[in-house]
Design an enzyme around this catalytic site. Sequence first.
Site, PDB file in Angstrom:
ATOM      1  N   GLY A   9      14.130  31.454  75.305  1.00 26.74           N
ATOM      2  CA  GLY A   9      15.204  32.223  75.947  1.00 26.74           C
ATOM      3  C   GLY A   9      14.666  33.613  76.192  1.00 26.74           C
ATOM      4  O   GLY A   9      14.693  34.465  75.309  1.00 26.74           O
ATOM      5  N   ASN A 102      24.869  36.657  69.543  1.00 20.17           N
ATOM      6  CA  ASN A 102      26.122  37.076  68.907  1.00 20.17           C
ATOM      7  C   ASN A 102      27.025  35.852  68.748  1.00 20.17           C
ATOM      8  O   ASN A 102      28.072  35.754  69.372  1.00 20.17           O
ATOM      9  CB  ASN A 102      26.828  38.124  69.769  1.00 20.17           C
ATOM     10  CG  ASN A 102      26.466  39.541  69.362  1.00 20.17           C
ATOM     11  OD1 ASN A 102      26.115  39.809  68.210  1.00 20.17           O
ATOM     12  ND2 ASN A 102      26.559  40.453  70.313  1.00 20.17           N
ATOM     13  N   SER A 128      21.042  43.787  66.083  1.00 16.61           N
ATOM     14  CA  SER A 128      21.699  44.897  66.766  1.00 16.61           C
ATOM     15  C   SER A 128      20.702  45.945  67.227  1.00 16.61           C
ATOM     16  O   SER A 128      19.659  46.142  66.617  1.00 16.61           O
ATOM     17  CB  SER A 128      22.717  45.569  65.847  1.00 16.61           C
ATOM     18  OG  SER A 128      23.321  46.657  66.522  1.00 16.61           O
ATOM     19  N   HIS A 186      30.013  44.566  62.066  1.00 18.82           N
ATOM     20  CA  HIS A 186      29.275  45.700  62.635  1.00 18.82           C
ATOM     21  C   HIS A 186      29.839  46.037  64.013  1.00 18.82           C
ATOM     22  O   HIS A 186      30.103  47.198  64.333  1.00 18.82           O
ATOM     23  CB  HIS A 186      27.780  45.359  62.733  1.00 18.82           C
ATOM     24  CG  HIS A 186      26.993  46.282  63.636  1.00 18.82           C
ATOM     25  ND1 HIS A 186      27.056  46.195  65.018  1.00 18.82           N
ATOM     26  CD2 HIS A 186      26.169  47.319  63.369  1.00 18.82           C
ATOM     27  CE1 HIS A 186      26.291  47.134  65.550  1.00 18.82           C
ATOM     28  NE2 HIS A 186      25.736  47.826  64.569  1.00 18.82           N
ATOM     29  N   ASN A 187      30.031  45.016  64.831  1.00 22.42           N
ATOM     30  CA  ASN A 187      30.541  45.262  66.179  1.00 22.42           C
ATOM     31  C   ASN A 187      31.979  45.767  66.148  1.00 22.42           C
ATOM     32  O   ASN A 187      32.348  46.628  66.954  1.00 22.42           O
ATOM     33  CB  ASN A 187      30.433  43.987  67.029  1.00 22.42           C
ATOM     34  CG  ASN A 187      29.024  43.754  67.530  1.00 22.42           C
ATOM     35  OD1 ASN A 187      28.062  44.251  66.944  1.00 22.42           O
ATOM     36  ND2 ASN A 187      28.883  43.003  68.596  1.00 22.42           N
ATOM     37  N   LYS A 261      33.247  41.868  75.270  1.00 20.20           N
ATOM     38  CA  LYS A 261      32.734  40.507  75.334  1.00 20.20           C
ATOM     39  C   LYS A 261      33.266  39.630  74.195  1.00 20.20           C
ATOM     40  O   LYS A 261      33.010  38.445  74.200  1.00 20.20           O
ATOM     41  CB  LYS A 261      31.206  40.525  75.340  1.00 20.20           C
ATOM     42  CG  LYS A 261      30.668  41.032  76.691  1.00 20.20           C
ATOM     43  CD  LYS A 261      29.221  40.668  76.918  1.00 20.20           C
ATOM     44  CE  LYS A 261      28.303  41.532  76.092  1.00 20.20           C
ATOM     45  NZ  LYS A 261      28.240  42.932  76.594  1.00 20.20           N
ATOM     46  N   ARG A 449      63.944  40.179  53.375  1.00 23.05           N
ATOM     47  CA  ARG A 449      63.482  38.779  53.393  1.00 23.05           C
ATOM     48  C   ARG A 449      64.331  37.935  52.471  1.00 23.05           C
ATOM     49  O   ARG A 449      64.669  36.789  52.752  1.00 23.05           O
ATOM     50  CB  ARG A 449      62.005  38.693  52.984  1.00 23.05           C
ATOM     51  CG  ARG A 449      61.039  39.330  53.963  1.00 23.05           C
ATOM     52  CD  ARG A 449      59.589  39.251  53.486  1.00 23.05           C
ATOM     53  NE  ARG A 449      59.101  37.886  53.436  1.00 23.05           N
ATOM     54  CZ  ARG A 449      58.793  37.228  52.340  1.00 23.05           C
ATOM     55  NH1 ARG A 449      58.890  37.820  51.162  1.00 23.05           N
ATOM     56  NH2 ARG A 449      58.369  35.978  52.390  1.00 23.05           N
TER      57      ARG A 449
END
Length: 480
Positions: A9, A102, A128, A186-187, A261, A449
Site C-alpha cells: 500500500g 486508522n 500518528s 489520541h485523535n 473522517k 426517576r
Amino acid sequence: ATAQIGVTGLAVMGSNLARNFARHGHTVAVHNRTAAKTKTLVEQHGHEGTFVPAETAEEFVAALQKPRRIIIMVKAGEATDAVIDEFAPLLDEGDVIIDGGNAHFADTRRREKDLRDKGIHFVGAGISGGEEGALNGPSIMPGGSAESYKSLGPLLESIAAKAADGTPCAVHVGPDGAGHFVKMVHNGIEYADMQLIAEAYDLLRTVGGFAPERIAEIFRTWNTGRLDSYLIEITAEVLAHKDAATGRPFVDIVADEAEQKGTGRWTVQTALDLGVPVSGIAEAVFARSVSGHKELREAANGLPGPSAEAAALSPAAAEEFAARVEEALYASKVVSYAQGWNMIAKASDEYGWNIDLGAMAAIWRGGCIIRAAFLDRIRAAFAADPQLPTLLADRQFAEEVGRAQDAWREVVATAVRRGVPTPGFAAALAYYDALRAERLPAALTQGQRDFFGAHTYRRTDREGSFHTPWSGDRTEEQTA
Ligand code: 6PG
C-alpha cells in the site's frame, strides 16, 4: 530473502514509511496493488536505501526474512480485510501482519482473533504524525501480542520520533485492539485541542479585536510557554498566511465547515459505551458537525444576539483579555486530557489490556499531531502516582488549574455575554465544577426517576435501595 520489513500500500503514508525504514538501514520490500506506484517509489527514492520491489503478493512474501513482518497501509475498512485475505494464506506461523491505518479497534480485535487462530500475529498499530511524521519519525502505537513486539519493536523504535530525552515514541501498548484504541483517543484529544484553539482564536478576534496576523503573534508567544505544542505552532502559521489570490487573511477565505473522517466520532461513540464522560471531545465533534450544517445555520441566520452593544476593548484591556484566554485554553486542555486518559484507563480495565498510562504520554511527546511539552507533565504525573484517578487531582495540575479558574470563568462569562460560542471552554469548566462539587443535583434526578418509574434510589445515610410510593401515602419502602 533479504528484507527485514515489507510495506504494502504505497500511497503517501505507505511510501513515506517505507522510505523511513530504508533510511534507517533496513532492507524494505515494497508492494502495491498497481505495480506502477512501486516502480515510481523505487525510481524516485531508491538511492535512499535498499528497496526490494515486488510485483506480486508471492514475490513480496518471498522477499521477506522470517518471521515475516508486513505493514499494511491501505484505507481502513474493507480494503484492509481484502489485503489480509490476500496475504494470510501465503504466510507461516509466527509471521506478523501490521495494520498501520486508522482502523476501528473493534475491527482490529476481530482480525487479531481470526489470525491468531491461524498462528499469525496481527498488530493493529496506530501511527500518528501525518505524511511528514511517517517519513521523518512518527509516534507509533502498536497493539497485538507481546511476542510480536519482540521482533517488531526494535524496527518500529528505530524509525519512530524521539522525545527530547531521546526515548523512541513507540511502545507496545497492549494486546489485540489496544494500539488502535489509544490512537483513536489520541485523535479525539486532537479534535478537542483543535476546537479549544479555534475558540481561543474566535475570542481574540471577536472580543479582543485582534487581526489574524496579530493573533498569530499571540499564539507564537503562547508557544514559548506551557502551551508549547505542534498544534499551537501550526495555528500561528495558518493565521499568518495570506491568500495569494485576494491578499486577504487565508482564514477568511476558507469555507467555515469543518470536516471529519470519523476517528473523533468513534471516540465519543466508544466513550458512551464505556460510560466515560468525554465532554470536551464530544463538544469538539459536535462543533464540527454544527459548522457543517449549512441549512440549519442559514435558517438561524439573523436570530437575535446579545442586545447590549459591546464597546471595543482598549489596547491594554485587550492584552489582559488575551492573557485570560491563555488561562482558559490551558485549563480546558487539562480537562480534555484528563477525560481522554480516563477513557484509556477504563478500556484497559474492561478489555484487560493493562495499558501503562504514563507510557502513552511518553510516546506522544514526539512525532504525533498532539505532540507537546505538556505531555511530559502527564508522564510525570503518572510516574508519581500510577493509580491517579484523574489528571485534575495531580498536585501540579490542580494548582495550575486552580490559579487559572478565575480567568477561565471570566472568559466563558464574556463569551456568553458577547454571544461567541465556546462549547469546549464551557463544557470543560462545567466538568471541572461538577467533579469538585460536594453535592450534585443528580439527587434530584434520582428523585424524578423514582417518581415516574419507581427506579429506586440510594440514601446518603443508610445502605440499600429505596422507593417512595409517590402516588400513594409516600411512606418510603426499602427494596433491597
Ligand atoms: C494523525 C492524524 C491523522 C488524521 C487526522 C485527521 O495522528 O496523524 O490524527 O490520523 O489525519 O485524524 O482526521 P480528520 O480528517 O477526522 O480531522
